[in-house]
Scaffold this motif. Structure first.
Motif, PDB file in Angstrom:
ATOM      1  N   ASP A 172       0.813  -1.213   0.000  1.00 42.83           N
ATOM      2  CA  ASP A 172       0.000   0.000   0.000  1.00 42.83           C
ATOM      3  C   ASP A 172       0.848   1.265   0.000  1.00 42.83           C
ATOM      4  O   ASP A 172       0.387   2.322  -0.447  1.00 42.83           O
ATOM      5  N   LEU A 173       2.071   1.175   0.504  1.00 41.18           N
ATOM      6  CA  LEU A 173       2.952   2.343   0.444  1.00 41.18           C
ATOM      7  C   LEU A 173       3.259   2.732  -0.992  1.00 41.18           C
ATOM      8  O   LEU A 173       3.478   3.906  -1.295  1.00 41.18           O
ATOM      9  N   GLN A 174       3.291   1.761  -1.870  1.00 41.27           N
ATOM     10  CA  GLN A 174       3.534   2.058  -3.284  1.00 41.27           C
ATOM     11  C   GLN A 174       2.404   2.877  -3.902  1.00 41.27           C
ATOM     12  O   GLN A 174       2.634   3.724  -4.758  1.00 41.27           O
ATOM     13  N   ARG A 175       1.161   2.612  -3.441  1.00 36.32           N
ATOM     14  CA  ARG A 175      -0.010   3.242  -4.061  1.00 36.32           C
ATOM     15  C   ARG A 175      -0.401   4.558  -3.393  1.00 36.32           C
ATOM     16  O   ARG A 175      -1.227   5.287  -3.920  1.00 36.32           O
ATOM     17  N   SER A 176       0.130   4.842  -2.217  1.00 34.56           N
ATOM     18  CA  SER A 176      -0.305   6.008  -1.457  1.00 34.56           C
ATOM     19  C   SER A 176       0.406   7.260  -1.942  1.00 34.56           C
ATOM     20  O   SER A 176       1.595   7.462  -1.674  1.00 34.56           O
ATOM     21  N   PHE A 177      -0.305   8.083  -2.682  1.00 38.49           N
ATOM     22  CA  PHE A 177       0.182   9.376  -3.168  1.00 38.49           C
ATOM     23  C   PHE A 177       1.574   9.254  -3.805  1.00 38.49           C
ATOM     24  O   PHE A 177       2.558   9.797  -3.296  1.00 38.49           O
ATOM     25  N   PRO A 178       1.675   8.548  -4.917  1.00 45.53           N
ATOM     26  CA  PRO A 178       2.997   8.356  -5.540  1.00 45.53           C
ATOM     27  C   PRO A 178       3.571   9.620  -6.151  1.00 45.53           C
ATOM     28  O   PRO A 178       4.744   9.614  -6.539  1.00 45.53           O
ATOM     29  N   THR A 179       2.788  10.687  -6.259  1.00 45.33           N
ATOM     30  CA  THR A 179       3.313  11.940  -6.816  1.00 45.33           C
ATOM     31  C   THR A 179       3.552  12.996  -5.735  1.00 45.33           C
ATOM     32  O   THR A 179       3.848  14.151  -6.084  1.00 45.33           O
ATOM     33  N   HIS A 180       3.457  12.621  -4.482  1.00 41.46           N
ATOM     34  CA  HIS A 180       3.727  13.593  -3.416  1.00 41.46           C
ATOM     35  C   HIS A 180       5.214  13.587  -3.064  1.00 41.46           C
ATOM     36  O   HIS A 180       5.882  12.551  -3.130  1.00 41.46           O
ATOM     37  N   ARG A 181       5.697  14.722  -2.680  1.00 36.93           N
ATOM     38  CA  ARG A 181       7.133  14.897  -2.448  1.00 36.93           C
ATOM     39  C   ARG A 181       7.654  13.977  -1.341  1.00 36.93           C
ATOM     40  O   ARG A 181       8.775  13.465  -1.446  1.00 36.93           O
ATOM     41  N   THR A 182       6.854  13.725  -0.300  1.00 36.71           N
ATOM     42  CA  THR A 182       7.326  12.921   0.829  1.00 36.71           C
ATOM     43  C   THR A 182       7.236  11.427   0.577  1.00 36.71           C
ATOM     44  O   THR A 182       7.719  10.644   1.408  1.00 36.71           O
ATOM     45  N   LEU A 183       6.640  11.008  -0.535  1.00 33.08           N
ATOM     46  CA  LEU A 183       6.486   9.581  -0.802  1.00 33.08           C
ATOM     47  C   LEU A 183       6.919   9.192  -2.210  1.00 33.08           C
ATOM     48  O   LEU A 183       6.820   8.016  -2.573  1.00 33.08           O
ATOM     49  N   MET A 184       7.398  10.127  -2.978  1.00 40.14           N
ATOM     50  CA  MET A 184       7.681   9.886  -4.389  1.00 40.14           C
ATOM     51  C   MET A 184       9.156   9.575  -4.608  1.00 40.14           C
ATOM     52  O   MET A 184      10.035  10.329  -4.174  1.00 40.14           O
ATOM     53  N   GLY A 185       9.417   8.481  -5.298  1.00 37.08           N
ATOM     54  CA  GLY A 185      10.784   8.150  -5.701  1.00 37.08           C
ATOM     55  C   GLY A 185      11.636   7.652  -4.551  1.00 37.08           C
ATOM     56  O   GLY A 185      11.141   7.118  -3.548  1.00 37.08           O
ATOM     57  N   GLU A 186      12.937   7.860  -4.699  1.00 35.60           N
ATOM     58  CA  GLU A 186      13.912   7.383  -3.710  1.00 35.60           C
ATOM     59  C   GLU A 186      14.793   8.522  -3.231  1.00 35.60           C
ATOM     60  O   GLU A 186      15.961   8.316  -2.882  1.00 35.60           O
ATOM     61  N   SER A 187      14.266   9.688  -3.176  1.00 34.78           N
ATOM     62  CA  SER A 187      15.017  10.797  -2.591  1.00 34.78           C
ATOM     63  C   SER A 187      15.069  10.625  -1.078  1.00 34.78           C
ATOM     64  O   SER A 187      14.264   9.889  -0.495  1.00 34.78           O
ATOM     65  N   PRO A 188      16.011  11.257  -0.398  1.00 38.51           N
ATOM     66  CA  PRO A 188      16.083  11.125   1.068  1.00 38.51           C
ATOM     67  C   PRO A 188      14.780  11.521   1.762  1.00 38.51           C
ATOM     68  O   PRO A 188      14.363  10.864   2.729  1.00 38.51           O
ATOM     69  N   GLU A 189      14.117  12.568   1.260  1.00 42.08           N
ATOM     70  CA  GLU A 189      12.845  12.972   1.869  1.00 42.08           C
ATOM     71  C   GLU A 189      11.773  11.909   1.664  1.00 42.08           C
ATOM     72  O   GLU A 189      10.988  11.617   2.580  1.00 42.08           O
ATOM     73  N   ALA A 190      11.739  11.307   0.470  1.00 48.38           N
ATOM     74  CA  ALA A 190      10.741  10.277   0.200  1.00 48.38           C
ATOM     75  C   ALA A 190      11.020   9.004   0.999  1.00 48.38           C
ATOM     76  O   ALA A 190      10.092   8.366   1.509  1.00 48.38           O
ATOM     77  N   ILE A 191      12.277   8.619   1.140  1.00 45.89           N
ATOM     78  CA  ILE A 191      12.618   7.425   1.929  1.00 45.89           C
ATOM     79  C   ILE A 191      12.241   7.621   3.386  1.00 45.89           C
ATOM     80  O   ILE A 191      11.682   6.723   4.036  1.00 45.89           O
ATOM     81  N   GLU A 192      12.510   8.811   3.914  1.00 40.38           N
ATOM     82  CA  GLU A 192      12.130   9.100   5.292  1.00 40.38           C
ATOM     83  C   GLU A 192      10.607   9.133   5.447  1.00 40.38           C
ATOM     84  O   GLU A 192      10.058   8.642   6.451  1.00 40.38           O
ATOM     85  N   GLY A 193       9.906   9.689   4.460  1.00 44.30           N
ATOM     86  CA  GLY A 193       8.450   9.723   4.529  1.00 44.30           C
ATOM     87  C   GLY A 193       7.836   8.340   4.474  1.00 44.30           C
ATOM     88  O   GLY A 193       6.872   8.048   5.202  1.00 44.30           O
ATOM     89  N   GLN A 194       8.383   7.465   3.629  1.00 48.01           N
ATOM     90  CA  GLN A 194       7.879   6.090   3.570  1.00 48.01           C
ATOM     91  C   GLN A 194       8.144   5.343   4.866  1.00 48.01           C
ATOM     92  O   GLN A 194       7.296   4.568   5.332  1.00 48.01           O
ATOM     93  N   ALA A 195       9.304   5.578   5.472  1.00 42.36           N
ATOM     94  CA  ALA A 195       9.610   4.927   6.745  1.00 42.36           C
ATOM     95  C   ALA A 195       8.674   5.401   7.856  1.00 42.36           C
ATOM     96  O   ALA A 195       8.205   4.610   8.685  1.00 42.36           O
ATOM     97  N   LYS A 196       8.372   6.707   7.899  1.00 45.52           N
ATOM     98  CA  LYS A 196       7.429   7.225   8.896  1.00 45.52           C
ATOM     99  C   LYS A 196       6.044   6.596   8.729  1.00 45.52           C
ATOM    100  O   LYS A 196       5.412   6.191   9.707  1.00 45.52           O
TER     101      LYS A 196
END
Length: 554
Positions: A172-196
């Motif tokens: 479900d993490l893959q499908r949750s807002f894939p175009t939002h900055r905190t969950l998109m791609g593999e940037s440090p911000e997105a990795i931290e957002g997915q972990a949270k």
């Protein structure tokens, strides 16, 4: 293998760094891609001036959730528009998450430490949970077939249920807002957002095993994390999913609650919009197909994010009734388009992907505030659904209906019952005539005529009023009770009532025998003793002897 993964990571990172994000954190794409992603970046929400913002900050500083004044004031600011910078503070005040955190014995950080043990044994990191979906899937299959990998230690710190929930959340993490900055791609911000997001969801599954984790919760937790800190988002999720006012009737392990609420909304929809509801049923579209995605994600699929947040403000204030209110508003705005569609393939996508011109803040929110939904309406529809489901279950165990009788048997029954019915009808007619004659005699003995009665040629009084069907039988009903109560009155009260209703022109009947004369004298003596005290109690200011007839009698 390592080179290929590092090159892929660098490409995704460059793509993420080259994007431009809007004010709510969503990646802005080209016009043709916006339609595919179903996301609009043209926002129309109102903005408060500096004076209003200061007033809102002062209100939040002395906020009292139980005060009607505070809640009415916050609703006034919602109508004007909550500033995005203050939305997190508003949600914290409305949900009162500090109270739940202080009253609960659950320790969020301690729970995370306990969760990291199974993750280490699985060889999975919370910061790479999406990339570990294949590993979790293989481990789950091995545990189901009792074929553990040779690399796993004998004393495992995880169970099959742990692996299953890890994999569900990662998917479900893959499908949750894939175009939002905190969950998109593999940037440090997105990795931290997915972990949270992963930590909040898995911690809540441990905190409340009765609900655990179900589909849709990732969207709710992700929106909370956009405005609150990690632990605040966890406690806010707890309030939303546990309080009966909010979403406790939507989420459970079996999914029966959301199906029940979809049926409640279906009945509510039929009650409010019967023609549109029938049209949607005629094109074979069930309400469950679009109500469940709306309710489980709280309308986060709408393309205009400012409208989504304004809807969430209303849900934080009013709870589940605001969810029903939003669903009804969207259907009302789409009513003209839906009535012109006659194909299931066109109706359902229109409801699941609401157009931008309908979901814009300047269109949707005024319609939402003008739509009234009362809680008693939802309760009535809920009771109706419960009665229907209980009746459906009872209908399965009901006794079989006996077969219809043959025509010969029916004719015999009619021939036998015919004389009985005629006799009953004649008895009823005699009783009704007897009741009319009794009414006429009563009116004559009281020395007056009933309202609506006409004197006959021979001096008798006939009641010309139509007799109500409900009062034809004098032995039962309210008329019968009054008649029996009057007949049981004591002689003194009866004589006083007859004396007051008798007209002066009709003289009192003279006794015909010595025994009647003696009884009449006793009645007069008792009346003379009782009448002044009764009249004095009824009205102390008036003369106890109300007319000359009573004074002459005494």
């Amino acid at each position: 293998m390592g080179r290929r993964r590092s090159s892929t990571f660098s490409i995704k990172r460059r793509v993420t760094e080259g994007l431009v994000f809007d004010e709510f954190g969503f990646a802005q794409t080209k016009r043709k891609d916006q339609k595919l992603q179903h996301r609009c970046h043209d926002y129309s929400y109102p903005q408060l001036n500096a004076r209003r913002v200061k007033e809102l900050c002062e209100l939040l500083s002395y906020w009292n959730g139980s005060s009607f004044i505070c809640r009415s004031q916050i609703e006034r600011f919602m109508r004007m528009g909550i500033p995005p910078a203050l939305r997190g503070r508003v949600w914290k005040c409305l949900l009162n998450i500090d109270k739940l955190r202080e009253s609960s014995a659950f320790n969020y950080q301690k729970c995370l430490d306990e969760i990291r043990g199974p993750l280490v044994d699985l060889g999975v990191s919370e910061y790479g949970i999406i990339s570990a979906i294949a590993t979790l899937n293989d481990t789950e299959n091995d545990l189901g077939s009792n074929q553990l990998p040779s690399r796993c230690p004998p004393d495992l710190a995880y169970s099959s249920a742990d692996v299953t929930i890890f994999r569900q959340i990662a998917l479900d993490l893959q499908r949750s807002f894939p175009t939002h900055r905190t969950l998109m791609g593999e940037s440090p911000e997105a990795i931290e957002g997915q972990a949270k997001l992963f930590r909040v969801l898995i911690a809540y599954a441990k905190y409340n095993p009765k609900i655990g984790y179900s589909q849709g919760m990732s969207y709710i937790a992700a929106v909370l994390l956009m405005h609150l800190s990690e632990e605040e988002a966890f406690w806010a999720l707890g309030v939303l999913l546990e309080k009966p006012k909010y979403l406790s009737e939507l989420f459970d392990l079996s999914g029966e609650k959301i199906q029940h609420q979809a049926m409640v909304f279906h009945q509510f929809f039929k009650h409010r919009k019967p023609q549109l509801s029938k049209h949607i049923e005629d094109v074979r579209v069930s309400s469950i197909h679009f109500v469940m995605p709306w309710f489980l994600t709280l309308f986060t699929s709408l393309p205009c994010w400012d409208s989504v947040l304004a809807i969430w403000d209303l849900i934080m204030l009013h709870g589940l009734s605001a969810v029903f209110r939003t669903g009804l508003t969207i259907i009302q705005l789409l009513e003209s388009r839906l009535m012109n569609l006659t194909d299931e393939a066109a109706v359902l996508p229109l409801l699941l992907r609401v157009p931008v011109d309908v979901s814009q803040h300047c269109v949707l929110l005024p319609a939402l505030w003008s739509t009234e939904v009362q809680e008693w309406e939802i309760k009535c529809m809920n009771s109706l659904v419960l009665e229907e489901t209980e009746g459906h279950h009872l209908g399965k165990i009901e006794k079989p209906i006996p077969p219809p009788l043959p025509t010969k048997v029916k004719e015999q029954e009619k021939s036998v019952d015919g004389p009985k019915l005629e006799a009953k009808n004649s008895i009823r007619a005699k009783r009704s005539q007897k009741g009319v004659s009794q009414q006429g005699s009563v009116s004559q003995t009281r020395g007056g005529t009933l309202p609506g009665s006409t004197p006959d040629s021979d001096g008798s009084v006939k009641d010309s009023r139509p007799e109500p069907a409900a009062f034809r039988r004098m032995g039962s009903g309210p008329v019968g009770r009054v008649a029996r109560r009057r007949s049981s009155l004591p002689p003194r009260v009866e004589s006083l009532r007859l004396l007051r209703t008798r007209t002066p022109q009709s003289p009192s009947p003279s006794p015909s025998s010595p025994a009647q004369t003696l009884a009449h004298q006793r009645r007069k003596t008792a009346l003379s003793r009782e009448l002044p005290s009764r009249c004095h109690c009824l009205n102390k200011t008036t003369n106890p002897l109300r007319n000359t007839q009573e004074s002459q009698l005494i």
